[in-house]
Design a protein around this motif. Structure first.
Motif, PDB file in Angstrom:
ATOM      1  N   ALA A  94       0.836  -1.197   0.000  1.00 15.24           N
ATOM      2  CA  ALA A  94       0.000   0.000   0.000  1.00 15.24           C
ATOM      3  C   ALA A  94       0.875   1.254   0.000  1.00 15.24           C
ATOM      4  O   ALA A  94       0.618   2.204  -0.738  1.00 15.24           O
ATOM      5  N   LEU A  95       1.936   1.230   0.787  1.00 16.67           N
ATOM      6  CA  LEU A  95       2.792   2.418   0.894  1.00 16.67           C
ATOM      7  C   LEU A  95       3.512   2.737  -0.410  1.00 16.67           C
ATOM      8  O   LEU A  95       3.716   3.901  -0.741  1.00 16.67           O
ATOM      9  N   ARG A  97       2.368   2.016  -3.430  1.00 13.92           N
ATOM     10  CA  ARG A  97       1.448   2.332  -4.521  1.00 13.92           C
ATOM     11  C   ARG A  97       0.561   3.544  -4.246  1.00 13.92           C
ATOM     12  O   ARG A  97      -0.106   4.033  -5.130  1.00 13.92           O
ATOM     13  N   MET A  98       0.529   3.989  -2.969  1.00 10.25           N
ATOM     14  CA  MET A  98      -0.277   5.164  -2.645  1.00 10.25           C
ATOM     15  C   MET A  98       0.401   6.421  -3.172  1.00 10.25           C
ATOM     16  O   MET A  98       1.613   6.481  -3.296  1.00 10.25           O
TER      17      MET A  98
END
Lengths: 274, 297
Positions: A94-95, A97-98
């Motif tokens: 998530a980190l 791709r955010m």
């Protein structure tokens, strides 16, 4: 002339590294040797080789419950490491791709956790776990171990996912995978090296973790190896062969795994330097 | 149409990402961040773990720590372990790694495996093994030392307050030097061999090559190694708990064992929290340093 100097240098190098290896090896060999001795020969001639292969000390040590401790250690280590890998994997993915400032801030927050040692928060850790009525449960070890394993694993995965080819993900998304499915079906299966590295690293630390296990586990049938083998000391005050037999049993599994897979161990633990 | 669907993917994406981050953040909050806040808060009170009653003490626990000689002994012992371990573990780790990288061809892997092996043994087991080896009555160390004509310490290796912390330092070096060696070796192997060849043409070989090529090339790894050792030296607990329990007469007490003693044996949890806060400050400062060096690297 040059040749002779070279030989002298080689001699010094081999002498030094060889000597250090011996100093490391002798106590380990001593442990295995002593566990095959009888109590008498231990006291009379502590440095001699055992007269014969004698496994009685192992039977006495096994009686303390080494088998159960080992099962507990395997369970706790396996569950913690599995949890660490999945949770850190999700978070790191998530980190990477955010978009935007939040991801950077969250990353820094998680990395900041890396600096906090368990030793410095023992009192509240104990309060939280006993307040939740979780003393003497495996979960009370697994969850904190996971929490303290996450920061380093996120750092490791973060670097790995940044370099991950986006084309594969885009293809999966086009085929109708959600982000979560993409992660589970594409990213995780292709992250073998990073997962292995993280898993080995965390296993070594969790398998040997002592201070929290000492606080949380008082029930003998739940104790992990590091806490359990402490009982050998009280149980066999003067029975060194039994203590050493217990220690041999406790250390042998990980030592064996290490010798067989030492390339991976070395690679994983050396990763801390990056 | 495209704009709207883009809009929805973005927000659903944000939700998915938040859900993916949630387990990590919840676990870390409960077991890392909240405890940190509770340590600082609890350090302002006087209480024991069984008390319902917490008495506000202001900075009394800190004042108590700074006037408690055992607190200073513990801090000094941590510093002895930190500095001693940097010298022994990083120092000898570097020497061993350089030898394995440049000079040793036959048996290198075997010796590397042996020297690294204690790293995978639990410190509790290491402590117990050495406790038996160093036993003053029948331990083989006494036999060995007497055999070469040196009198073993009269109160035992771990029984003499002036001596025991150094013995612990030695055992820690026995266990962890191999780890440092492997860490540094990984850095050395990344140094391009052409550098050594070029230097050899200029007449720099052996120790000169080590000084002018090897050391600068692994500077960053050495800094990381020193930081890891420093953090480890402040966190030390298992070895001391098993080998000396902080004794004799508190001579080997370190912050970790002293926190444990105050909180869980003597029932001074507020005081233990104040000592923990000191340890926290040190740990966070070191962590910050580590982050800064790894950024530069």
């Amino acid at each position: 002339m040059d040749n002779r100097r070279l030989n002298a240098t080689t001699l010094v190098l081999y002498g030094f590294v060889g000597l250090w290896s011996l100093v490391v090896l002798i106590p380990i060999v001593f442990m295995f040797m002593t566990s095959m001795k009888t109590r008498n020969s231990m006291f009379m001639r502590p440095l001699d080789l055992p007269e014969s292969l004698n496994f009685q000390a192992f039977e006495r040590a096994w009686g303390v419950g080494i088998g159960q401790f080992m099962v507990n250690s395997v369970l706790v280590t396996f569950l913690s490491v599995a949890l660490i890998v999945v949770i850190s994997g999700l978070a790191a993915y998530a980190l990477t791709r955010m978009q935007g400032g939040w991801s950077k801030l969250t990353y820094l927050l998680i990395v900041a956790g890396f600096a906090i040692p368990m030793q410095a928060v023992l009192v509240p850790l104990f309060q939280i776990i006993s307040g939740a009525g979780m003393l003497n449960s495996r979960l009370a070890l697994v969850l904190p171990y996971a929490a303290y394993g996450i920061p380093f694993t996120v750092i490791l995965f973060y670097a790995f996912f940044l370099d991950f080819p986006r084309e594969l993900e885009e293809a999966a998304r086009l085929d109708g995978c959600t982000r979560f499915q993409t992660f589970m079906r594409i990213i995780l299966p292709l992250s073998g090296p990073a997962i292995a590295s993280a898993a080995i690293f965390q296993s070594v630390f969790i398998w040997n973790e002592f201070i929290l296990a000492l606080l949380i586990l008082t029930q003998p049938d739940l104790k992990t190896l590091p806490v359990g083998i402490l009982e050998l000391q009280g149980e066999f005050t003067a029975d060194w062969p039994a203590v050493m037999a217990g220690l041999s049993l406790a250390t042998l599994p990980l030592l064996l795994v290490f010798v067989l897979a030492q390339k991976y161990f070395v690679r994983s633990l050396a990763g801390l330097g990056k | 149409m495209t704009a709207r669907s883009e809009q929805t993917t973005v927000s659903s994406g944000t939700l998915t990402y938040a859900a993916m981050l949630a387990p990590a953040l919840i676990l870390m909050s409960v077991f890392v961040f909240v405890p940190v806040v509770l340590v600082l808060y609890g350090s302002l009170f006087q209480f024991s773990l069984t008390d319902r009653q917490w008495d506000f003490a202001g900075f009394g626990n800190y004042a108590r720590a700074f006037s408690d000689p055992i607190f200073w002994v513990a801090l000094r012992n941590n510093l002895i372990i930190v500095i001693g371990s940097i010298v022994l573990q990083v120092g000898f780790g570097t020497i061993l790694a350089a030898m394995l990288d440049r000079g040793i061809t036959v048996g290198g892997t075997l010796m590397r495996t042996i020297i690294f092996a204690p790293m995978v043994i639990s410190s509790v087991a290491v402590g117990l093994i050495w406790l038996i080896i160093l036993d003053p009555n029948v331990g083989p160390m006494n036999v060995l030392v007497s055999a070469i004509g040196i009198a073993p310490p009269r109160l035992g290796w771990l029984g003499d307050p002036a001596f025991s912390i150094w013995v612990v330092l030695g055992v820690a070096a026995w266990q962890y030097t191999g780890f440092m060696m492997v860490l540094i070796l990984a850095g050395l192997q990344a140094v391009p061999k052409e550098l050594y060849q070029a230097a050899a043409l200029d007449g720099a070989t052996g120790l000169r090559a080590f000084r002018y090529i090897t050391l600068p090339a692994i500077r960053n790894i050495l800094i990381v190694a020193v930081l890891i050792t420093t953090v480890g030296g402040f966190k030390v607990f298992d070895l001391i708990f098993v080998m000396t329990k902080g004794g004799p007469a508190n001579a080997t007490q370190v912050l970790g064992t002293y926190i444990y003693l105050q909180a869980f044996t003597l029932g001074n949890s507020g005081y233990a929290n104040a000592i923990s806060a000191v340890l926290l400050v040190i740990a966070v400062a070191l962590g910050w340093l580590q982050l800064r060096t790894s950024r530069k690297a």
